[in-house]
Design a protein around this motif. Structure first.
Motif, PDB file in Angstrom:
ATOM      1  N   ILE A  76       0.859  -1.182   0.000  1.00  0.00           N
ATOM      2  CA  ILE A  76       0.000   0.000   0.000  1.00  0.00           C
ATOM      3  C   ILE A  76       0.896   1.233   0.000  1.00  0.00           C
ATOM      4  O   ILE A  76       1.743   1.397   0.883  1.00  0.00           O
ATOM      5  CB  ILE A  76      -0.919   0.025   1.254  1.00  0.00           C
ATOM      6  CG1 ILE A  76      -1.655  -1.315   1.419  1.00  0.00           C
ATOM      7  CG2 ILE A  76      -1.902   1.199   1.182  1.00  0.00           C
ATOM      8  CD1 ILE A  76      -2.587  -1.686   0.282  1.00  0.00           C
ATOM      9  N   PHE A  98      -0.017  -1.921  -4.934  1.00  0.00           N
ATOM     10  CA  PHE A  98       0.940  -2.527  -5.861  1.00  0.00           C
ATOM     11  C   PHE A  98       1.305  -3.888  -5.284  1.00  0.00           C
ATOM     12  O   PHE A  98       0.742  -4.311  -4.279  1.00  0.00           O
ATOM     13  CB  PHE A  98       2.183  -1.628  -6.021  1.00  0.00           C
ATOM     14  CG  PHE A  98       2.891  -1.332  -4.724  1.00  0.00           C
ATOM     15  CD1 PHE A  98       3.910  -2.144  -4.268  1.00  0.00           C
ATOM     16  CD2 PHE A  98       2.517  -0.246  -3.933  1.00  0.00           C
ATOM     17  CE1 PHE A  98       4.550  -1.890  -3.055  1.00  0.00           C
ATOM     18  CE2 PHE A  98       3.156   0.022  -2.734  1.00  0.00           C
ATOM     19  CZ  PHE A  98       4.172  -0.801  -2.301  1.00  0.00           C
ATOM     20  N   GLU A 122      11.826   1.770   3.821  1.00  0.00           N
ATOM     21  CA  GLU A 122      10.419   1.975   4.187  1.00  0.00           C
ATOM     22  C   GLU A 122      10.040   0.917   5.225  1.00  0.00           C
ATOM     23  O   GLU A 122       9.708  -0.212   4.867  1.00  0.00           O
ATOM     24  CB  GLU A 122       9.486   1.825   2.966  1.00  0.00           C
ATOM     25  CG  GLU A 122       9.662   2.878   1.888  1.00  0.00           C
ATOM     26  CD  GLU A 122       8.551   2.868   0.841  1.00  0.00           C
ATOM     27  OE1 GLU A 122       7.622   2.035   0.949  1.00  0.00           O
ATOM     28  OE2 GLU A 122       8.621   3.705  -0.079  1.00  0.00           O
ATOM     29  N   GLU A 124       7.596  -1.019   7.601  1.00  0.00           N
ATOM     30  CA  GLU A 124       6.144  -1.203   7.476  1.00  0.00           C
ATOM     31  C   GLU A 124       5.629  -2.323   8.383  1.00  0.00           C
ATOM     32  O   GLU A 124       6.289  -3.345   8.566  1.00  0.00           O
ATOM     33  CB  GLU A 124       5.779  -1.549   6.018  1.00  0.00           C
ATOM     34  CG  GLU A 124       6.326  -0.508   5.059  1.00  0.00           C
ATOM     35  CD  GLU A 124       5.659  -0.436   3.709  1.00  0.00           C
ATOM     36  OE1 GLU A 124       4.668  -1.170   3.481  1.00  0.00           O
ATOM     37  OE2 GLU A 124       6.142   0.366   2.879  1.00  0.00           O
ATOM     38  N   ASP A 153       9.985  -2.409   3.004  1.00  0.00           N
ATOM     39  CA  ASP A 153       9.601  -2.326   1.593  1.00  0.00           C
ATOM     40  C   ASP A 153      10.731  -1.582   0.866  1.00  0.00           C
ATOM     41  O   ASP A 153      10.569  -0.441   0.453  1.00  0.00           O
ATOM     42  CB  ASP A 153       8.259  -1.583   1.493  1.00  0.00           C
ATOM     43  CG  ASP A 153       7.812  -1.380   0.065  1.00  0.00           C
ATOM     44  OD1 ASP A 153       8.309  -2.095  -0.828  1.00  0.00           O
ATOM     45  OD2 ASP A 153       6.957  -0.497  -0.166  1.00  0.00           O
ATOM     46  N   LYS A 172      10.562  -2.523  -6.399  1.00  0.00           N
ATOM     47  CA  LYS A 172      10.469  -2.931  -5.003  1.00  0.00           C
ATOM     48  C   LYS A 172      10.672  -4.430  -4.850  1.00  0.00           C
ATOM     49  O   LYS A 172      10.350  -5.003  -3.811  1.00  0.00           O
ATOM     50  CB  LYS A 172       9.093  -2.524  -4.441  1.00  0.00           C
ATOM     51  CG  LYS A 172       8.955  -1.002  -4.269  1.00  0.00           C
ATOM     52  CD  LYS A 172       7.520  -0.589  -4.016  1.00  0.00           C
ATOM     53  CE  LYS A 172       7.404   0.896  -3.673  1.00  0.00           C
ATOM     54  NZ  LYS A 172       7.687   1.195  -2.266  1.00  0.00           N
TER      55      LYS A 172
HETATM   56 ZN    ZN Z   1       5.989   0.885   1.023  1.00  0.00          ZN
END
Ligand code: ZN
Length: 279
Positions: A76, A98, A122, A124, A153, A172
């Motif tokens: 997200i 995604f 990132e 998460e 991420d 990613k």
């Molecule tokens: Zn992310």
């Protein structure tokens, strides 16, 4: 309950250490951690009825990603207001979704190779689905969640933003771009699973810090909105978005360097520690 992959095998984590589930259950459960999510309720019942106090000490290096072969991984984007703001976009009215391809998943203490000088961090909260969710209402969403874990991420920004429109998924999904773990924690282990502090740091410098209560779309809302379109399957992962503080948004932009260690934490859930090296 805390469940992990210890030396490749499904284990319960206890205060004493790790309990090998296949051995302790007399073969009732498979040793493959990816096979357990289809029988999550049964595992929970079995684990609750077990005597306390056993477990064998283990080393961090024995832990792998608790999930390696999910049928689906949802990511997200822009799910924290201040992260949307630093990215130069408004607060989304609908989740930006995604995927990360499953081959990017790696263990909580594994070394990650950086394919370029443009890899961003990132931290998460990651949701693991434990019961098929087909058009589930928000108020029932938590009952479809097996547990929570920590994820990174990692994102190669040049590839993510190359092309005529942004293509999040490929940038990613380099090998190692999805550190996950160290265990799956059931929501009942947490005082408030909707409000957890999450942060990440490199060599002791804090880069991101936030609280999951500041998500634009909460965990129940994400489960409801995603499952209204595609059924969520046991073992599926939802990377729920990152708080502010990513490198791309800094002036000047800043990215991860070989020779450092990225540490990602979520209160009550656990911590990842991934050394970074050049490819
Ligand atoms: Zn992310």
């Amino acid at each position: 309950m805390r469940v992990a992959r210890v030396s490749g095998r499904l284990a319960l984590l206890t205060e004493a250490g790790a309990v090998d589930v296949e051995a302790a259950s007399g073969g009732r459960f498979d040793a493959d951690p990816d096979a357990v999510f289809a029988r999550w309720d049964e595992l929970r019942e079995w684990a609750e009825d077990r005597p306390d106090g056993d477990g064998v000490p283990y080393a961090d290096e024995q832990l792998g990603a608790p999930v390696l072969c999910p049928a689906q991984i949802f990511g997200i984007g822009l799910n924290y207001r201040d992260h949307a703001a630093e990215s130069g976009v408004g607060v989304p009215a609908t989740p930006a979704v995604f995927t990360k391809f499953a081959s990017c998943l790696t263990g909580p203490y594994d070394t990650v190779r950086l394919p370029s000088a443009g890899v961003d961090w990132e931290v998460e909260l990651v949701v693991v689905i434990g019961r098929r969710a087909d058009d589930v209402a928000e108020e029932n969403a938590w009952s479809h969640v097996a547990g929570l874990t920590v994820g990174q991420d990692l994102s190669e920004r040049a590839l993510q933003l190359a092309g005529p429109v942004p293509q999040f998924s490929l940038g990613k999904s380099y090998p190692g771009f999805g550190p996950l773990g160290p265990s799956i924690v059931t929501p009942d282990e947490l005082p408030d699973p909707d409000d957890l502090e999450l942060s990440c740091s490199v060599n002791e410098e804090v880069l991101q810090k936030g609280r999951t209560r500041d998500m634009v779309f909460s965990v129940p809302e994400l489960v409801a909105r995603l499952s209204a379109v595609c059924p969520l399957l046991p073992g599926d992962l939802i990377f729920t978005g990152t708080p502010p503080g990513v490198g791309m948004a800094r002036i000047p932009p800043r990215f991860l360097s070989p020779g450092t260690t990225l540490v990602s934490r979520i209160e009550g859930v656990g911590q990842l520690r991934n050394p970074l090296v050049a490819r």
